[in-house]
Design an enzyme around this catalytic site. Sequence first.
Site, PDB file in Angstrom:
ATOM      1  N   THR A   8      93.285 -78.597  44.124  1.00 49.49           N
ATOM      2  CA  THR A   8      93.638 -77.183  44.084  1.00 49.49           C
ATOM      3  C   THR A   8      94.314 -76.761  45.379  1.00 49.49           C
ATOM      4  OG1 THR A   8      91.771 -76.733  42.611  1.00 49.49           O
ATOM      5  CG2 THR A   8      92.749 -74.849  43.735  1.00 49.49           C
ATOM      6  N   TYR A   9      93.755 -77.188  46.498  1.00 49.68           N
ATOM      7  CA  TYR A   9      94.360 -76.870  47.792  1.00 49.68           C
ATOM      8  C   TYR A   9      95.760 -77.469  47.895  1.00 49.68           C
ATOM      9  CZ  TYR A   9      95.335 -77.054  52.772  1.00 49.68           C
ATOM     10  OH  TYR A   9      95.946 -76.942  53.994  1.00 49.68           O
TER      11      TYR A   9
END
Length: 264
Positions: free
Chosen positions: A154-155
């Site tokens: 996600t990052y």
Amino acid sequence: MNQKVVFITGASSGIGRAAALAFARAGYQVCGLARRAERLEALREEIAALPVPHGEFLAMVGNVGDAAAQKAAVARTLERYGRLDVLVANAGIGQHGAVADADWNDIETVLRTNIDGVLHSVRAAVPAMRASGGGHILIVTSVVAGVHCPYTATYAASKAFVSSLAGSLRLELEDENIAVTDVLVGRTETEFNQNRLGSRAAVRGGLPTMNADKVALALVRAAERKPRRLILSLFDRLILAGGVAAPGIMARLAKRQYEPAPGD
């Protein structure tokens, strides 16, 4: 004295804090946005104690995910200094853990901070830069933007988004004398890992790590030179090159870095 004005998000810690100090030393008037008022006040006092000449620090408490807070911060900057020359869109947060198993609130926080926060910063700053006759936007992304990163997906995806955004913005704004730099930062000595959301399992070490002050000085130089991309080390260049030339191998290496150990 350099009377240019810089607006920095995520100014209370890490790269943002180091950048506020570096820009103040370079004579910029520094406006810093962050959530922690006590840290911003401590930073204001530290900047005020710098050897003269130096710029001053205007502290503003707010969340980058709040569009109204960002617009209010830029409005206050203009009220105080009458112009805005540089935006350092720096605020960001990490997340560790498998996508399918992560708490949705953690995923959403990463997206709202890392993506929405940059968009709100840009949308608030650009009208002020237009009124000032031009400016420069530095978007702090990451070398993981060019690599598939299991367990911190996600990052990495959020940084890929804003890295792509930087390239598009550069073309949208070039005729208005507003430059855009994609700042691809590698692993840096900050509180980032401790503040990472999700799994508390330790991320493996062994990779070269930069000092936040080095990143900050590079941001100040970039504000004068306006490069299209800023990559701070040979190792970071190798990561990005590997993501293009051998994406599968790089993804496997990234998995080894971020995969939780058995029992975590």
